[in-house]
Design an enzyme around this catalytic site. Structure first.
Site, PDB file in Angstrom:
ATOM      1  N   CYS A  64       0.857  -1.189   0.000  1.00 21.68           N
ATOM      2  CA  CYS A  64       0.000   0.000   0.000  1.00 21.68           C
ATOM      3  C   CYS A  64       0.894   1.240   0.000  1.00 21.68           C
ATOM      4  O   CYS A  64       2.112   1.141   0.153  1.00 21.68           O
ATOM      5  CB  CYS A  64      -0.950   0.015   1.206  1.00 21.68           C
ATOM      6  N   CYS A  93       3.411   1.886   2.753  1.00 21.52           N
ATOM      7  CA  CYS A  93       4.700   1.193   2.644  1.00 21.52           C
ATOM      8  C   CYS A  93       5.713   2.077   1.915  1.00 21.52           C
ATOM      9  O   CYS A  93       6.859   2.228   2.359  1.00 21.52           O
ATOM     10  CB  CYS A  93       4.527  -0.123   1.896  1.00 21.52           C
ATOM     11  N   ASP A 145      -9.527  12.439 -28.946  1.00 20.94           N
ATOM     12  CA  ASP A 145      -8.635  12.656 -30.080  1.00 20.94           C
ATOM     13  C   ASP A 145      -9.450  12.439 -31.353  1.00 20.94           C
ATOM     14  O   ASP A 145     -10.413  11.671 -31.361  1.00 20.94           O
ATOM     15  CB  ASP A 145      -7.473  11.664 -30.012  1.00 20.94           C
ATOM     16  N   ASP A 204      -5.605   7.206 -29.283  1.00 24.41           N
ATOM     17  CA  ASP A 204      -5.096   5.958 -29.852  1.00 24.41           C
ATOM     18  C   ASP A 204      -3.629   6.010 -30.242  1.00 24.41           C
ATOM     19  O   ASP A 204      -3.057   4.985 -30.590  1.00 24.41           O
ATOM     20  CB  ASP A 204      -5.915   5.567 -31.082  1.00 24.41           C
ATOM     21  N   ASP A 252      -0.864  10.666 -27.874  1.00 24.81           N
ATOM     22  CA  ASP A 252      -1.918  10.792 -26.861  1.00 24.81           C
ATOM     23  C   ASP A 252      -1.490  10.219 -25.516  1.00 24.81           C
ATOM     24  O   ASP A 252      -2.197  10.395 -24.519  1.00 24.81           O
ATOM     25  CB  ASP A 252      -3.186  10.064 -27.319  1.00 24.81           C
TER      26      ASP A 252
END
Length: 760
Positions: free
Chosen positions: A25, A28, A458, A652, A656
């Protein structure tokens, strides 16, 4: 030199990157960071999601081995990834790739270890459950057989949780692991006591159920509770380990996109050297089909360069002498000689990698609700259990009665349902998503989908198909459209340019394309050739277009790419080519609006093309952001976030990736690049923009299920812990109540299998 001058001399700091495994977590990673920063001369930053520690240190005060020992002393494993003092900037990408490989290997080892423990525990837990809960299966000395099997599960299967618990306790903190160890140990050691000192180990012992604890004997065992809790939580931990650290893969894929070597001209000879050895000023040859090794300037030759990894646009850019080119882009046609202007960490590719890295580092993982509550819940349960024991002893109840009530409190608080609440819903929800072509990467994603109110898309490859097609043919007076298309296609058949291919494809659908001879390709101007005895030229206008000027201007205004067809010096027509909008995009935008999301269109294309696409799919012109480079896309997302919006980004391309990582929720089209997919939170494998709406709906539904599960898990604790503390609940019934809560959580999660697509 005075003493003051000596004091002002800057310290020559060294740099090291460590891989840190075993963190469960964010507390830690915070603990490791604090420990490192306490070392004299050290400045450290520990990233939980990428499992790395970036450290600047004074080599006169400490060394790399000492730093590794500090991490190990905090209870975690550490290993050196790279040492910047021995590597130059030019080799940065290769060392980074190696570092990520090391982290991946460590993560895979951890996942394999958890998987082995999970399989072994599951094989043992099934008979433990059946024998313990079905009296007809309880043969002579069955309890000892169950004890032997449960001991293996408790020690071997529970080892990851027990190890983390003791590491946390050394630092005075409690987490979900503490709950697991506490509950399973209470059930296990109670059973051990009952077997060896009570009557549970006697011949013919059967499990008997009673509502109240017994003050006469300590002869009930709860070994099945221990086995079930550990097995189910191993399943959740294995799933989390497999899903963790995906962000690092985006950087690795991005760094691997560049060319590996370059054909450098030195002393008049061509030699191939690794890209890491390139220096500014070197001249190198790039042939058709090769990637450009680094950022530079064309000094000789002409070609068309595919810059889609940078701009997201599918049309190659014509380059000639003096043109700037970018490393990792693809040379599609001619042979060019490039002079390197930027190398190593200064290149556009490295800067894009840094954008992705910075965005992901700043996007801290959402701390799990269970971990936050358990920091209070665990100490509270322990205190209640101790008070229960003392109060019953003070009231004159027998030791067995008091201890039984105290253990009942611990068992009813055993975190089986808490541990199952998130992983079971995620397993079912993500499994259903996978069936629908939606890949959801974890609980943080679910939280993001609930909060987003803005979706940025996009254009090329997301809203549009990314493929060029002929949208209009306008012929001069007295000329047929088919004649213009036939002559244009005949000449373009000799070119590999996407515009040429679109014209040829359109012509071949309905007409015969004549042969061309004396084909010529003039860089930046167009193509020409002899067709049926006529000199045909297709490309940019060489002069006034007369009656066709209006058609040419209209095509440019609406975002099309017009090319002029001339025969024997006379303009005979204009062919307009454009990137077509996907048939489903308008419906997808409508679905986004129904989900309460405000749509934006973001593109590197010109404003005319962007507004034409936006109008077609239902996005207001005021929400169109055009002519942006990759770094500008990140800035657009940040600007919207600064306005108080929670932003989802759909894209895509490599260009991006940084924006996907910066957004509160990143969605990548499955047909896009691996970099974009890895930088995103959700991947749409079917490449249908409507699926983005389904993904958001499914994520919100899964999050709602998780919250419902957590509510039930805590509710039964709130109700039954007081009952157990009063002494009105037998530990066996406490175990049954806990098991029932687990069954409810699993059943509630399984309802997600019925989720349906809105456009099925």
């Amino acid at each position: 030199m005075t003493s003051a001058d000596v004091d002002n001399v800057p310290v020559n700091l060294a740099h090291i990157d460590l891989g840190v495994t075993g963190m469960t977590c964010t507390s830690c990673s915070n603990r490791v960071e604090r420990k490192l920063n306490k070392v004299d001369g050290v400045e450290a930053n520990v990233n939980f999601s990428t499992e790395t520690a970036t450290i600047q240190y004074d080599p006169e005060k400490t060394d790399r081995n000492a730093l590794i020992e500090v991490v190990k002393g905090a209870g975690y494993d550490a290993f050196a990834l790279s040492d910047a003092s021995s590597t130059d900037a030019a080799s940065e990408s290769s060392s980074s790739g190696s570092a990520h490989d090391q982290i991946d290997e460590a993560r895979e080892r951890e996942a394999d270890s958890l998987k082995s423990k999970l399989i072994g525990s599951a094989i043992l837990t099934v008979p433990i459950m059946l024998i313990s809960m079905i009296p007809a299966l309880q043969f002579t000395y069955w309890q000892w057989a169950v004890f032997a099997m449960t001991t293996l599960v408790y020690i071997i299967g529970g080892e990851p949780f027990h190890r983390a618990t003791f590491a946390n306790l050394r630092h005075g903190s409690t987490t979900m692991d503490t709950l697991i160890t506490l509950g399973t140990s209470a059930a296990y050691w109670w059973s051990v006591y009952a077997l060896f000192f009570g009557n549970a180990g006697m011949t013919g012992m059967k499990m008997e159920m009673s509502l109240l604890p017994s003050d006469a004997h300590m002869d009930e065992i709860y070994l099945e509770t221990t086995a079930v809790v550990i097995t189910f939580l191993l399943l959740g931990r294995w799933f989390e380990t497999k899903a963790k650290g995906r962000s690092s893969e985006a950087l690795r894929d991005l760094l691997n996109m560049g060319a590996k070597d370059a054909a450098v001209i030195r002393d008049g000879k061509e030699i191939r050297i690794p890209v890491s050895q390139l220096q500014a000023g070197d001249q190198f040859i790039v042939r058709p089909g090769e990637k450009i090794a680094t950022d530079g300037r064309v000094v000789s030759g002409s070609s068309a360069v595919d810059e889609s990894m940078l701009t997201g646009e599918s049309i190659p850019v014509e380059v000639t002498e003096g043109s700037k080119v970018t490393g990792a882009t693809l040379n599609t046609s001619g042979r060019i000689i490039v002079e390197a202007t930027r190398v190593g960490s200064e290149t556009t590719l490295s800067q894009m990698a840094k954008l992705v890295s910075d965005a992901q580092a700043g996007k801290a993982p959402v701390e799990k609700l269970v971990d936050r509550i358990s920091s209070i819940f665990v100490p509270t349960v322990i205190v209640i259990s101790i008070i229960t024991l003392l109060v019953h002893l003070g009231l004159g109840h027998g030791t067995a009665y008091a201890f039984t009530a105290a253990v009942a409190v611990l068992i009813i608080a055993c975190p089986c349902a808490l541990g199952l609440a998130t992983p079971t819903a995620i397993l079912v929800g993500t499994g259903r998503g996978a069936q629908m072509g939606l890949l959801i990467k974890g609980p943080e994603v679910l939280e993001s989908t609930r909060q987003v109110d803005t979706i940025v898309m996009d254009k090329t490859g997301t809203v549009t198909s990314g493929e060029m097609s002929v949208s209009q043919v306008v012929a001069a007076e007295g000329i047929a459209n088919d004649d213009v298309l036939a002559l244009g296609a005949a000449v373009e058949a000799g070119s590999e340019h996407p515009i040429a291919q679109a014209i040829v494809k359109e012509a071949e659908r309905s007409i015969a394309v004549p042969e061309v001879t004396d084909f010529k390709n003039e860089a930046g101007q167009g193509v020409s050739g002899l067709v049926d005895g006529k000199r045909v030229v297709v490309g940019r206008p060489a002069g006034p277009l007369g009656e066709l000027q209006a058609a040419f201007d209209a095509a440019q205004t609406t975002g099309g790419t017009p090319v002029v067809v001339s025969a024997d010096g006379a303009v005979i027509g204009v062919i307009t080519v454009r990137d077509t909008v996907k048939e489903t995009s308008a419906e997808a935008v409508a679905k986004f609006k129904e989900l309460g999301l405000e749509p934006y269109l973001l593109t590197g294309d010109n404003r005319g093309a962007a507004e034409a696409v936006a109008a077609e799919v239902g996005i207001p012109a005021s929400n169109v952001i055009a002519e942006v480079m990759p770094e500008d896309k990140v800035n657009v997302v940040k600007k919207l976030q600064a306005e108080g919006k929670r932003v989802a980004m759909v894209g895509d391309g490599v260009n991006d990736a940084a924006a996907l990582a910066t957004a509160d929720l990143g969605l990548a089209m499955g047909a896009g690049t691996d970099v974009a997919i890895e930088a995103s939170d959700i991947t749409l494998m079917n490449n249908d923009l409507r699926s983005a709406g389904d993904a958001i709906r499914l994520s919100r539904k899964t999050l709602g299920t998780i919250k419902g599960n957590l509510f039930w898990a805590f509710a039964y604790n709130v109700i039954l812990i007081p009952v157990a503390a009063i002494g009105w609940l037998n530990p066996m019934l406490a175990g049954i109540a806990m098991a029932f809560s687990s069954v409810f959580v699993v059943s509630n999660s399984l309802r997600l299998r019925g989720f349906k697509s809105s456009h099925a």
